[in-house]
Scaffold this active site. Sequence first.
Site, PDB file in Angstrom:
ATOM      1  N   SER A 103       0.837  -1.199   0.000  1.00 37.50           N
ATOM      2  CA  SER A 103       0.000   0.000   0.000  1.00 37.50           C
ATOM      3  C   SER A 103       0.871   1.247   0.000  1.00 37.50           C
ATOM      4  O   SER A 103       1.595   1.512   0.965  1.00 37.50           O
ATOM      5  CB  SER A 103      -0.900   0.010   1.238  1.00 37.50           C
ATOM      6  OG  SER A 103      -1.450   1.310   1.386  1.00 37.50           O
ATOM      7  N   HIS A 112      -1.127  -1.409  -4.328  1.00 38.18           N
ATOM      8  CA  HIS A 112      -2.383  -1.040  -3.671  1.00 38.18           C
ATOM      9  C   HIS A 112      -2.428   0.477  -3.498  1.00 38.18           C
ATOM     10  O   HIS A 112      -1.550   1.077  -2.888  1.00 38.18           O
ATOM     11  CB  HIS A 112      -2.462  -1.736  -2.317  1.00 38.18           C
ATOM     12  CG  HIS A 112      -3.774  -1.587  -1.617  1.00 38.18           C
ATOM     13  ND1 HIS A 112      -4.882  -2.362  -1.924  1.00 38.18           N
ATOM     14  CD2 HIS A 112      -4.169  -0.764  -0.616  1.00 38.18           C
ATOM     15  CE1 HIS A 112      -5.888  -2.014  -1.134  1.00 38.18           C
ATOM     16  NE2 HIS A 112      -5.488  -1.047  -0.336  1.00 38.18           N
ATOM     17  N   ASP A 153      -4.681   3.527  -2.118  1.00 34.37           N
ATOM     18  CA  ASP A 153      -5.789   3.874  -1.229  1.00 34.37           C
ATOM     19  C   ASP A 153      -6.332   5.257  -1.550  1.00 34.37           C
ATOM     20  O   ASP A 153      -5.633   6.251  -1.393  1.00 34.37           O
ATOM     21  CB  ASP A 153      -5.305   3.852   0.229  1.00 34.37           C
ATOM     22  CG  ASP A 153      -5.104   2.431   0.735  1.00 34.37           C
ATOM     23  OD1 ASP A 153      -6.045   1.630   0.634  1.00 34.37           O
ATOM     24  OD2 ASP A 153      -3.997   2.141   1.229  1.00 34.37           O
ATOM     25  N   MET A 204      -9.028   8.029  -0.566  1.00 32.48           N
ATOM     26  CA  MET A 204      -9.918   8.438   0.539  1.00 32.48           C
ATOM     27  C   MET A 204     -10.381   9.863   0.289  1.00 32.48           C
ATOM     28  O   MET A 204      -9.597  10.701  -0.148  1.00 32.48           O
ATOM     29  CB  MET A 204      -9.160   8.389   1.864  1.00 32.48           C
ATOM     30  CG  MET A 204      -8.511   7.045   2.149  1.00 32.48           C
ATOM     31  SD  MET A 204      -7.788   7.031   3.806  1.00 32.48           S
ATOM     32  CE  MET A 204      -6.879   5.480   3.756  1.00 32.48           C
ATOM     33  N   HIS A 213      -8.221   0.921  -4.225  1.00 34.92           N
ATOM     34  CA  HIS A 213      -9.174   0.727  -3.122  1.00 34.92           C
ATOM     35  C   HIS A 213      -9.884   2.052  -2.866  1.00 34.92           C
ATOM     36  O   HIS A 213      -9.317   2.975  -2.302  1.00 34.92           O
ATOM     37  CB  HIS A 213      -8.367   0.268  -1.893  1.00 34.92           C
ATOM     38  CG  HIS A 213      -9.162   0.053  -0.657  1.00 34.92           C
ATOM     39  ND1 HIS A 213      -8.574  -0.136   0.579  1.00 34.92           N
ATOM     40  CD2 HIS A 213     -10.503   0.000  -0.433  1.00 34.92           C
ATOM     41  CE1 HIS A 213      -9.512  -0.293   1.501  1.00 34.92           C
ATOM     42  NE2 HIS A 213     -10.690  -0.211   0.911  1.00 34.92           N
ATOM     43  N   MET A 248     -12.195   4.326  -1.006  1.00 34.35           N
ATOM     44  CA  MET A 248     -12.887   4.590   0.265  1.00 34.35           C
ATOM     45  C   MET A 248     -13.526   5.958   0.122  1.00 34.35           C
ATOM     46  O   MET A 248     -13.073   6.945   0.706  1.00 34.35           O
ATOM     47  CB  MET A 248     -11.867   4.537   1.421  1.00 34.35           C
ATOM     48  CG  MET A 248     -11.397   3.116   1.731  1.00 34.35           C
ATOM     49  SD  MET A 248      -9.861   3.081   2.679  1.00 34.35           S
ATOM     50  CE  MET A 248      -8.680   3.185   1.335  1.00 34.35           C
ATOM     51  N   MET A 252     -11.640  -6.111   5.290  1.00 38.07           N
ATOM     52  CA  MET A 252     -10.802  -5.147   6.040  1.00 38.07           C
ATOM     53  C   MET A 252     -10.467  -5.722   7.417  1.00 38.07           C
ATOM     54  O   MET A 252     -11.355  -6.184   8.135  1.00 38.07           O
ATOM     55  CB  MET A 252     -11.537  -3.819   6.215  1.00 38.07           C
ATOM     56  CG  MET A 252     -11.723  -2.996   4.949  1.00 38.07           C
ATOM     57  SD  MET A 252     -10.205  -2.559   4.076  1.00 38.07           S
ATOM     58  CE  MET A 252      -9.319  -1.595   5.314  1.00 38.07           C
ATOM     59  N   GLY A 265      -9.233   3.991   6.778  1.00 40.25           N
ATOM     60  CA  GLY A 265      -8.966   5.418   6.976  1.00 40.25           C
ATOM     61  C   GLY A 265      -7.504   5.747   7.207  1.00 40.25           C
ATOM     62  O   GLY A 265      -7.039   6.798   6.779  1.00 40.25           O
ATOM     63  N   ASP A 315      -6.597  -6.392   4.324  1.00 40.21           N
ATOM     64  CA  ASP A 315      -5.959  -5.077   4.314  1.00 40.21           C
ATOM     65  C   ASP A 315      -6.048  -4.480   5.707  1.00 40.21           C
ATOM     66  O   ASP A 315      -7.158  -4.282   6.228  1.00 40.21           O
ATOM     67  CB  ASP A 315      -6.701  -4.201   3.276  1.00 40.21           C
ATOM     68  CG  ASP A 315      -6.128  -2.804   3.133  1.00 40.21           C
ATOM     69  OD1 ASP A 315      -5.069  -2.521   3.716  1.00 40.21           O
ATOM     70  OD2 ASP A 315      -6.764  -1.995   2.423  1.00 40.21           O
ATOM     71  N   GLY A 358      -2.926  -3.830   9.040  1.00 40.62           N
ATOM     72  CA  GLY A 358      -2.157  -4.495  10.087  1.00 40.62           C
ATOM     73  C   GLY A 358      -1.532  -5.810   9.661  1.00 40.62           C
ATOM     74  O   GLY A 358      -1.242  -6.667  10.496  1.00 40.62           O
TER      75      GLY A 358
HETATM   76  C1  DX5 Z   1      -6.442   1.569   5.461  1.00 40.61           C
HETATM   77  C2  DX5 Z   1      -5.926   1.246   4.082  1.00 40.61           C
HETATM   78  C3  DX5 Z   1      -4.785   0.308   4.069  1.00 40.61           C
HETATM   79  C4  DX5 Z   1      -3.535   0.795   4.748  1.00 40.61           C
HETATM   80  C5  DX5 Z   1      -2.854  -0.411   5.317  1.00 40.61           C
HETATM   81  O1  DX5 Z   1      -7.660   2.213   5.348  1.00 40.61           O
HETATM   82  O2  DX5 Z   1      -6.962   0.651   3.318  1.00 40.61           O
HETATM   83  O3  DX5 Z   1      -4.485  -0.103   2.729  1.00 40.61           O
HETATM   84  O4  DX5 Z   1      -2.644   1.474   3.909  1.00 40.61           O
HETATM   85  O5  DX5 Z   1      -1.766   0.013   6.076  1.00 40.61           O
HETATM   86  P1  DX5 Z   1      -1.025  -0.952   7.104  1.00 40.61           P
HETATM   87  O6  DX5 Z   1      -0.499  -2.125   6.331  1.00 40.61           O
HETATM   88  O7  DX5 Z   1       0.069  -0.072   7.632  1.00 40.61           O
HETATM   89  O8  DX5 Z   1      -2.017  -1.348   8.145  1.00 40.61           O
HETATM   90 ZN    ZN Z   2      -6.434  -0.239   1.349  1.00 41.30          ZN
END
Ligand code: DX5
Ligand code: ZN
Length: 214
Positions: free
Chosen positions: A8, A33, A35, A37, A66, A68, A136, A141, A174, A176
Amino acid sequence: MDIKISPSILASDFSRLGEEAVSVQDAGADLLHIDVMDGHFVPNITLGAPIVKCLRPRVRLPFDVHLMISDPLKYIPDFAKAGADLITVHLESGSTAECIALIKSLGVTPAVALKPATPAEAVFPYLQDLGMVLVMTVEPGFGGQKFMADQTEKIRAVRNECAKRGLETDIQVDGGITAETLPLCAEAGANVFVAGSYIFGAADRAAAIAALRA
Ligand code: DX5
Ligand code: ZN
């Protein structure tokens, strides 16, 4: 099923986005990936289609976008045009059937994401039309949050339903994801792993990706 690693770029240095993307490509990533937002569907703002478009000619990896955002229907064409290979919309954004049909009509692979509080069954009506389901494992976020181990049961429920229908749908996780949490998700049936801080925070990104794959 094939294991895929999707770093990501949210965890990368945005002032050097192109180089950062190439760095994980060279380190052995399978997807990139991205993200997106909007500060409305989630309480954070990241990037839009113009940035994806700039990245496209510099990176060979398939783009795993992705979304959001509150109004995905309005922006899906922009991301398809910008070079997305896979577009994920959140079930909680609504208009899911319309989004899937639009993504497909643009020649892009459709995926649906579930927030932690959304049950597995909510995605079942769409399964046969999807290339991927995203479960998720944090509240969407922000990067760098703690993995929610209770989501593994949702992964298992989606995988079982796919198996029951004879579908080899990709299941992505996705949030942690590390070398410690990935095996819990893989055991439950996930095969596509997003990792932000674990990969971009590592001194040796190739070693981090290899550790995830192992
Ligand atoms: C969170 C994102 C993730 C995020 C994951 O909303 O969708 O893609 O970047 O980051 P890590 O791997 O650090 O949890
Ligand atoms: Zn993501």
